[in-house]
Scaffold this motif. Structure first.
Motif, PDB file in Angstrom:
ATOM      1  N   SER A  63     -14.373   3.706 -23.105  1.00 26.77           N
ATOM      2  CA  SER A  63     -15.317   2.920 -22.310  1.00 26.77           C
ATOM      3  C   SER A  63     -16.774   3.335 -22.514  1.00 26.77           C
ATOM      4  CB  SER A  63     -14.963   3.008 -20.829  1.00 26.77           C
ATOM      5  OG  SER A  63     -15.227   4.307 -20.327  1.00 26.77           O
ATOM      6  N   VAL A  64     -17.008   4.504 -23.119  1.00 25.64           N
ATOM      7  CA  VAL A  64     -18.382   4.962 -23.313  1.00 25.64           C
ATOM      8  C   VAL A  64     -18.786   4.988 -24.782  1.00 25.64           C
ATOM      9  CG1 VAL A  64     -18.169   6.378 -21.234  1.00 25.64           C
ATOM     10  CG2 VAL A  64     -17.936   7.452 -23.480  1.00 25.64           C
ATOM     11  N   LYS A  65     -17.851   4.711 -25.669  1.00 25.42           N
ATOM     12  CA  LYS A  65     -18.172   4.722 -27.097  1.00 25.42           C
ATOM     13  C   LYS A  65     -19.279   3.724 -27.404  1.00 25.42           C
ATOM     14  CE  LYS A  65     -13.791   6.284 -29.056  1.00 25.42           C
ATOM     15  NZ  LYS A  65     -12.564   5.896 -29.812  1.00 25.42           N
ATOM     16  N   GLY A  66     -20.247   4.168 -28.195  1.00 28.10           N
ATOM     17  CA  GLY A  66     -21.370   3.316 -28.545  1.00 28.10           C
ATOM     18  C   GLY A  66     -22.490   3.333 -27.518  1.00 28.10           C
ATOM     19  N   ARG A  67     -22.225   3.903 -26.330  1.00 24.49           N
ATOM     20  CA  ARG A  67     -23.246   3.969 -25.285  1.00 24.49           C
ATOM     21  C   ARG A  67     -23.668   5.403 -24.981  1.00 24.49           C
ATOM     22  NH1 ARG A  67     -22.186   2.404 -20.213  1.00 24.49           N
ATOM     23  NH2 ARG A  67     -19.954   2.913 -20.293  1.00 24.49           N
ATOM     24  N   PHE A  68     -22.727   6.326 -25.035  1.00 25.72           N
ATOM     25  CA  PHE A  68     -22.997   7.722 -24.721  1.00 25.72           C
ATOM     26  C   PHE A  68     -22.975   8.559 -25.991  1.00 25.72           C
ATOM     27  CE2 PHE A  68     -21.239   7.891 -20.070  1.00 25.72           C
ATOM     28  CZ  PHE A  68     -22.007   6.775 -19.757  1.00 25.72           C
ATOM     29  N   THR A  69     -23.795   9.607 -26.004  1.00 20.88           N
ATOM     30  CA  THR A  69     -23.824  10.537 -27.120  1.00 20.88           C
ATOM     31  C   THR A  69     -23.839  11.961 -26.586  1.00 20.88           C
ATOM     32  OG1 THR A  69     -25.065   8.959 -28.484  1.00 20.88           O
ATOM     33  CG2 THR A  69     -25.028  11.260 -29.194  1.00 20.88           C
ATOM     34  N   ILE A  70     -22.894  12.765 -27.056  1.00 22.75           N
ATOM     35  CA  ILE A  70     -22.869  14.176 -26.692  1.00 22.75           C
ATOM     36  C   ILE A  70     -23.536  14.976 -27.803  1.00 22.75           C
ATOM     37  CG2 ILE A  70     -20.566  14.565 -27.693  1.00 22.75           C
ATOM     38  CD1 ILE A  70     -20.032  16.522 -25.363  1.00 22.75           C
ATOM     39  N   ALA A  71     -24.286  15.982 -27.419  1.00 21.09           N
ATOM     40  CA  ALA A  71     -24.981  16.820 -28.389  1.00 21.09           C
ATOM     41  C   ALA A  71     -25.094  18.233 -27.826  1.00 21.09           C
ATOM     42  CB  ALA A  71     -26.360  16.247 -28.693  1.00 21.09           C
ATOM     43  N   ARG A  72     -25.328  19.162 -28.711  1.00 23.25           N
ATOM     44  CA  ARG A  72     -25.507  20.529 -28.262  1.00 23.25           C
ATOM     45  C   ARG A  72     -26.629  21.191 -29.046  1.00 23.25           C
ATOM     46  NH1 ARG A  72     -19.949  23.167 -28.669  1.00 23.25           N
ATOM     47  NH2 ARG A  72     -21.083  24.962 -27.841  1.00 23.25           N
ATOM     48  N   ASP A  73     -27.303  22.118 -28.369  1.00 24.50           N
ATOM     49  CA  ASP A  73     -28.318  22.942 -28.997  1.00 24.50           C
ATOM     50  C   ASP A  73     -27.927  24.377 -28.682  1.00 24.50           C
ATOM     51  OD1 ASP A  73     -30.547  24.399 -29.768  1.00 24.50           O
ATOM     52  OD2 ASP A  73     -31.957  22.872 -29.102  1.00 24.50           O
ATOM     53  N   ASN A  74     -27.229  24.989 -29.595  1.00 21.27           N
ATOM     54  CA  ASN A  74     -26.719  26.338 -29.334  1.00 21.27           C
ATOM     55  C   ASN A  74     -27.850  27.357 -29.196  1.00 21.27           C
ATOM     56  OD1 ASN A  74     -24.041  25.514 -29.258  1.00 21.27           O
ATOM     57  ND2 ASN A  74     -23.666  25.993 -31.404  1.00 21.27           N
TER      58      ASN A  74
END
Length: 124
Positions: A63-74
């Motif tokens: 339901s969130v594909k294409g709308r949400f983006t997960i990212a990380r800055d270690n």
């Protein structure tokens, strides 16, 4: 042991954007797979997205594909969830979580550490 603190929640109109953050302390985030989950009133906590410890692999709820983006800055010990084209049904408390066994999992029970959550409310 790692401590997680979410921030960035708020009230936005449908169609808007919001970025929530998860800051870690006590241990480097780079050793964990990191997930975002959400829980709406009267519903069970559900998987939203996961990013592996290297920041290479991603998985999202349909339901969130294409709308949400997960990212990380270690380097900043922080994980983010960018949410665009928000819908009223995205309204929930959003939690970040850390998996020390790096299972790249969608399951709530696979995560060892949790933040306190941040409220996201989308108005129609």
């Amino acid at each position: 042991q790692v401590q997680l603190v979410e921030s960035g929640g708020g009230l936005v109109q449908a169609g808007g954007s919001l970025r929530v953050s998860c800051a870690a302390s006590g241990r480097a985030l780079s050793v964990y797979d990191m997930g975002w989950f959400r829980q709406a009133p009267g519903k069970e906590r559900e998987f939203v997205a996961v990013i592996d410890w290297r920041g290479i692999s991603f998985d999202y709820q349909d339901s969130v594909k294409g709308r949400f983006t997960i990212a990380r800055d270690n380097a900043k010990n922080t994980v983010y969830l960018q949410m665009n084209s928000l819908k009223p049904e995205d309204t929930a408390i959003y939690y970040c979580a850390a998996d020390s066994r790096r299972r790249f999992s969608r399951a709530v029970y696979d995560y060892d550490y949790w933040g306190q959550g941040t409220q996201v409310t989308i108005s129609s």
